[in-house]
Scaffold this active site. Structure first.
Site, PDB file in Angstrom:
ATOM      1  N   ASP A  43      49.268  46.684  38.339  1.00  0.00           N
ATOM      2  CA  ASP A  43      49.604  47.355  37.084  1.00  0.00           C
ATOM      3  C   ASP A  43      49.013  46.644  35.876  1.00  0.00           C
ATOM      4  OD1 ASP A  43      51.025  49.449  38.219  1.00  0.00           O
ATOM      5  OD2 ASP A  43      52.897  48.327  38.252  1.00  0.00           O
ATOM      6  N   GLU A 114      55.137  48.473  26.310  1.00  0.00           N
ATOM      7  CA  GLU A 114      56.145  48.117  25.319  1.00  0.00           C
ATOM      8  C   GLU A 114      55.615  47.076  24.354  1.00  0.00           C
ATOM      9  OE1 GLU A 114      55.872  45.004  27.919  1.00  0.00           O
ATOM     10  OE2 GLU A 114      56.924  46.767  28.723  1.00  0.00           O
ATOM     11  N   ALA A 155      59.347  49.039  33.340  1.00  0.00           N
ATOM     12  CA  ALA A 155      58.818  47.685  33.389  1.00  0.00           C
ATOM     13  C   ALA A 155      59.821  46.717  32.760  1.00  0.00           C
ATOM     14  CB  ALA A 155      57.458  47.644  32.696  1.00  0.00           C
ATOM     15  N   TYR A 156      59.415  45.965  31.748  1.00  0.00           N
ATOM     16  CA  TYR A 156      60.295  44.975  31.120  1.00  0.00           C
ATOM     17  C   TYR A 156      61.569  45.627  30.591  1.00  0.00           C
ATOM     18  CZ  TYR A 156      61.266  40.709  28.402  1.00  0.00           C
ATOM     19  OH  TYR A 156      61.819  39.566  27.887  1.00  0.00           O
TER      20      TYR A 156
END
Length: 253
Positions: A43, A114, A155-156
């Protein structure tokens, strides 16, 4: 019809080996000349590829030669052309970040997943959060906060207990990272058109860094973030395995 393919690969040996095998079988074009760009890696490499090719007309089809591979398709060498011709397209918009550091230097960056603000010292960060010019949270004491796109919501953002957003939703996830006060504040869902500003309180005592898809800026004074509709990233996925399906499946894993 995908007749001109550009193969790009991460530095990982397994990705480089795959690129060599695919070029031997299908040939290779420069990305600017290609009908489609095939990214081989994980990714992180896909994000770098999307950033690096955003001004080119060719869509990007990823094949996983990394670890998680949320943005990637499964690797297969034998049926690539058929898969490319049958692939379904997803279009996503990145976030644009403008950050001012304590020396008065402005920094601009784009983020597909992000933009995050993180404490850069031993003490918790103190952040003031404004949305469209209106202060919504006068003081957030935390390890950090982030603003995530739907594509980046697994994700995060998800690791920080933020919500998973449907890929077609016109919203952004504002998520706190280890919030101390307000004790139970977990974040907010904001319209995609929102302008979000973070002001760092006590920046000398409580330094903060900003990160936009691994572009990091130290000693931040303030950051403004918004969606950038003028930039579109075109991703290709095998039928039935697009981002929408993956985002739904992730919630039932």
């Amino acid at each position: 019809m995908a007749s001109k393919i550009a193969f790009l690969a991460s530095s990982a040996p397994v990705a480089q080996t795959a690129r060599t095998a695919l070029i031997t079988r299908y040939g290779n074009y420069e990305p600017a000349e290609a009908d489609v760009i095939v990214a081989l890696g994980g990714d992180g490499f896909m994000l770098r590829t999307l950033h690096g090719t955003q001004d080119l007309p060719a869509p990007v089809y990823g094949m996983n030669r990394g670890t998680i591979g949320f943005l990637m398709n499964e690797y297969s060498e034998s049926d690539l052309v058929d898969r490319l011709n049958a692939a379904e397209e997803e279009v996503i918009n990145p976030l644009t970040m403008t950050a001012m550091d304590r020396d008065g230097v402005r920094h601009d960056a784009l983020a597909i997943n992000e933009v995050s603000l993180l404490r850069a010292g031993p003490q918790a960060a103190k952040l003031r959060i404004s949305v469209d010019g209106r202060v919504r949270l006068a003081e957030l004491v935390c390890d950090g906060a982030l603003l995530a796109t739907p594509a980046g919501s697994t994700a995060y953002n998800y690791s920080a207990h933020g919500p998973i957003l449907p890929i077609g939703s016109d919203v952004l996830a504002l998520t706190a990272i280890a919030a101390f006060r307000p004790r139970r504040w977990r974040g907010a869902l904001l319209p995609k058109t929102a302008m979000v500003r973070f002001d760092v309180i006590e920046p000398e005592k409580r330094p903060v860094m900003a990160d936009a898809d691994s572009t990091s800026i130290d000693n931040i004074d303030w950051v403004e973030i918004r969606s950038e509709p003028s930039i579109s990233h075109r991703l290709l996925f095998d039928p039935g395995h697009g981002l929408e399906e993956r985002l739904i499946s992730e919630q039932f894993a």
